[in-house]
Write an enzyme that holds these catalytic residues in place. Structure first.
Site, PDB file in Angstrom:
ATOM      1  N   THR A  87       0.877  -1.175   0.000  1.00  0.00           N
ATOM      2  CA  THR A  87       0.000   0.000   0.000  1.00  0.00           C
ATOM      3  C   THR A  87       0.913   1.223   0.000  1.00  0.00           C
ATOM      4  O   THR A  87       1.643   1.447   0.971  1.00  0.00           O
ATOM      5  CB  THR A  87      -0.891   0.019   1.257  1.00  0.00           C
ATOM      6  OG1 THR A  87      -1.629  -1.195   1.310  1.00  0.00           O
ATOM      7  CG2 THR A  87      -1.850   1.192   1.213  1.00  0.00           C
ATOM      8  N   LYS A 162      -7.761   1.343  -3.073  1.00  0.00           N
ATOM      9  CA  LYS A 162      -7.377   0.920  -1.713  1.00  0.00           C
ATOM     10  C   LYS A 162      -7.576   2.061  -0.705  1.00  0.00           C
ATOM     11  O   LYS A 162      -8.153   1.866   0.363  1.00  0.00           O
ATOM     12  CB  LYS A 162      -5.914   0.460  -1.743  1.00  0.00           C
ATOM     13  CG  LYS A 162      -5.276   0.220  -0.403  1.00  0.00           C
ATOM     14  CD  LYS A 162      -5.638  -1.106   0.197  1.00  0.00           C
ATOM     15  CE  LYS A 162      -5.061  -1.246   1.601  1.00  0.00           C
ATOM     16  NZ  LYS A 162      -5.436  -2.482   2.238  1.00  0.00           N
ATOM     17  N   LYS A 237      -1.624   4.990   8.626  1.00  0.00           N
ATOM     18  CA  LYS A 237      -0.833   5.087   7.385  1.00  0.00           C
ATOM     19  C   LYS A 237      -1.773   5.258   6.178  1.00  0.00           C
ATOM     20  O   LYS A 237      -1.577   6.139   5.343  1.00  0.00           O
ATOM     21  CB  LYS A 237       0.009   3.813   7.215  1.00  0.00           C
ATOM     22  CG  LYS A 237       0.715   3.734   5.872  1.00  0.00           C
ATOM     23  CD  LYS A 237       1.295   2.359   5.567  1.00  0.00           C
ATOM     24  CE  LYS A 237       1.696   2.285   4.094  1.00  0.00           C
ATOM     25  NZ  LYS A 237       2.228   1.005   3.677  1.00  0.00           N
TER      26      LYS A 237
HETATM   27  P1  NAD Z   1       6.210  -5.909   7.160  1.00  0.00           P
HETATM   28  O1  NAD Z   1       6.915  -4.758   7.813  1.00  0.00           O
HETATM   29  O2  NAD Z   1       5.905  -7.130   7.963  1.00  0.00           O
HETATM   30  O3  NAD Z   1       7.016  -6.377   5.839  1.00  0.00           O
HETATM   31  C1  NAD Z   1       7.757  -5.516   5.019  1.00  0.00           C
HETATM   32  C2  NAD Z   1       9.085  -6.210   4.706  1.00  0.00           C
HETATM   33  O4  NAD Z   1       9.815  -5.418   3.770  1.00  0.00           O
HETATM   34  C3  NAD Z   1       9.975  -6.379   5.938  1.00  0.00           C
HETATM   35  O5  NAD Z   1      10.256  -7.762   6.132  1.00  0.00           O
HETATM   36  C4  NAD Z   1      11.234  -5.580   5.594  1.00  0.00           C
HETATM   37  O6  NAD Z   1      12.439  -6.168   6.080  1.00  0.00           O
HETATM   38  C5  NAD Z   1      11.189  -5.609   4.080  1.00  0.00           C
HETATM   39  N1  NAD Z   1      11.972  -4.543   3.465  1.00  0.00           N
HETATM   40  C6  NAD Z   1      12.014  -3.219   3.801  1.00  0.00           C
HETATM   41  N2  NAD Z   1      12.862  -2.577   2.961  1.00  0.00           N
HETATM   42  C7  NAD Z   1      13.331  -3.488   2.090  1.00  0.00           C
HETATM   43  C8  NAD Z   1      14.236  -3.426   0.989  1.00  0.00           C
HETATM   44  N3  NAD Z   1      14.805  -2.270   0.627  1.00  0.00           N
HETATM   45  N4  NAD Z   1      14.516  -4.576   0.331  1.00  0.00           N
HETATM   46  C9  NAD Z   1      13.940  -5.742   0.700  1.00  0.00           C
HETATM   47  N5  NAD Z   1      13.070  -5.879   1.719  1.00  0.00           N
HETATM   48  C10 NAD Z   1      12.783  -4.752   2.402  1.00  0.00           C
HETATM   49  O7  NAD Z   1       4.864  -5.287   6.558  1.00  0.00           O
HETATM   50  P2  NAD Z   1       3.559  -6.092   6.064  1.00  0.00           P
HETATM   51  O8  NAD Z   1       2.564  -6.122   7.152  1.00  0.00           O
HETATM   52  O9  NAD Z   1       3.986  -7.341   5.385  1.00  0.00           O
HETATM   53  O10 NAD Z   1       2.977  -5.035   5.000  1.00  0.00           O
HETATM   54  C11 NAD Z   1       3.538  -4.904   3.706  1.00  0.00           C
HETATM   55  C12 NAD Z   1       2.670  -3.954   2.894  1.00  0.00           C
HETATM   56  O11 NAD Z   1       1.340  -4.483   2.825  1.00  0.00           O
HETATM   57  C13 NAD Z   1       2.537  -2.552   3.482  1.00  0.00           C
HETATM   58  O12 NAD Z   1       2.559  -1.621   2.422  1.00  0.00           O
HETATM   59  C14 NAD Z   1       1.196  -2.578   4.185  1.00  0.00           C
HETATM   60  O13 NAD Z   1       0.596  -1.288   4.271  1.00  0.00           O
HETATM   61  C15 NAD Z   1       0.415  -3.500   3.280  1.00  0.00           C
HETATM   62  N6  NAD Z   1      -0.708  -4.194   3.923  1.00  0.00           N
HETATM   63  C16 NAD Z   1      -0.546  -4.781   5.137  1.00  0.00           C
HETATM   64  C17 NAD Z   1      -1.615  -5.433   5.732  1.00  0.00           C
HETATM   65  C18 NAD Z   1      -1.476  -6.084   7.093  1.00  0.00           C
HETATM   66  O14 NAD Z   1      -2.497  -6.441   7.688  1.00  0.00           O
HETATM   67  N7  NAD Z   1      -0.255  -6.293   7.597  1.00  0.00           N
HETATM   68  C19 NAD Z   1      -2.853  -5.484   5.079  1.00  0.00           C
HETATM   69  C20 NAD Z   1      -2.988  -4.925   3.811  1.00  0.00           C
HETATM   70  C21 NAD Z   1      -1.888  -4.270   3.249  1.00  0.00           C
END
Ligand code: NAD
Length: 290
Positions: A87, A162, A237
């Protein structure tokens, strides 16, 4: 299909695992999170992208997406598709799509709803922006990771869908919580209030499916001491992204703006960080008018 998967956190990890379990050849990269079973560990984002038919990213925000895209696009083969499921802001989605197009690569913005549970179960909903061709290429992967993929339009349309959805969600959850707090003070039993509203014109997903009052309606984070679920800071966010987008196109969104302020105070000053976004109810219930 040969897939590069970058960002293997709470969402990306189980999504990548589902693709590998379905028989795809998945190479994963994350700065911190481990590769799930069945996913080969790549040495870098560019390494994961090399030779891939589709590269999927699942990253925290637009700035990180732009950085990662700048690294992976030069490593991708012409005709491959970069599919971002994070997102992020609409402008970052469109900038990355343009950069990909300039390099002869397809691009989709495909944010999800369904949360960590949906990622693990393969029941996410994808809202997708980008070309028909790119959508057709990635469609079989959406069908593995999710139960529905809606092609919303050109680049940026997925992120637009979204943030509009989540602006509605944030505002309806906030007003549902304040209505329960008002009902308490008026001496109206919460269960009776649920019985009426859930079958009347005030009904919503926040009331009927994810009721913020413990012990009422279907199971929800309210029944688990408001452990997320969907954390208040993630709602903040998304609300901020909605207001950033509204600002960029001069759209009047007063209720979205107020919901953003409420979640900002709750997360940053009032102990809401790490709690489910429905924990506004106990927060409102202890307050009077200010
Ligand atoms: P998270 O923080 O668990 O995962 C993000 C991952 O990205 C981390 O493991 C981090 O180490 C990695 N990362 C960061 N910078 C990086 C880079 N330069 N290279 C490689 N890896 C890198 O977050 P999440 O909960 O998995 O969410 C991911 C996305 O999905 C976000 O944009 C969030 O808004 C969206 N989202 C999350 C949910 C939820 O319920 N968690 C629901 C819908 C959407």
């Amino acid at each position: 299909m040969k897939i590069g998967f970058i960002g293997l956190g709470n969402m990306g990890g189980p999504m990548a695992a589902n693709l590998a379990r379905a028989g795809h050849d998945v190479a994963g990269f994350d700065l911190a999170a481990p590769c799930p079973d069945g996913v080969a560990s790549a040495a870098s984002a560019a390494d994961a992208a090399t030779g891939a038919d589709v590269v999927i990213t699942m990253l925290p925000n637009g700035a990180i997406l732009r950085d990662v895209a700048a690294n992976v696009i030069p490593a991708m083969r012409t005709g491959a598709v970069l599919c971002d499921c994070s997102t992020v802001d609409v402008d970052s989605a469109r900038a990355v799509a343009q950069q990909a197009a300039d390099a002869g690569i397809g691009a989709l913005d495909a944010p999800v709803s369904g949360g960590v549970g949906g990622a693990a179960a393969g029941t996410l909903t994808f809202m997708v922006g980008g070309s028909d061709d790119a959508f057709a290429t990635v469609q079989p992967l959406f069908a593995i990771m999710g139960q529905k993929a809606v092609h919303c339009g050109a680049s940026g349309a997925g992120q637009a869908a979204k943030i509009c959805n989540n602006m509605i969600l944030g505002a309806t959850m906030a007003v549902t919580c304040e209505a329960f707090a008002l009902a308490d003070k008026l001496g109206l039993d919460r269960a009776r209030m649920f019985d009426v509203v859930s079958t009347s014109s005030g009904y919503s997903w926040s009331m009927n499916v994810y009721c913020p009052a413990p012990g009422i309606g279907p199971q929800s984070p309210a029944d688990n001491d408001y452990k997320p679920g969907f954390a208040a800071e993630l709602m903040l966010k998304d609300l901020r992204l909605s207001q950033q987008a509204a600002e960029s196109v001069d759209a009047h969104t007063p209720i979205g703006a107020r919901a953003t302020e409420l979640y900002a105070s709750f997360v940053e000053d009032e102990g809401g960080k790490g709690r489910d976004f429905s924990a506004l109810l106990p927060h409102f219930a202890t307050r009077g008018r200010v």
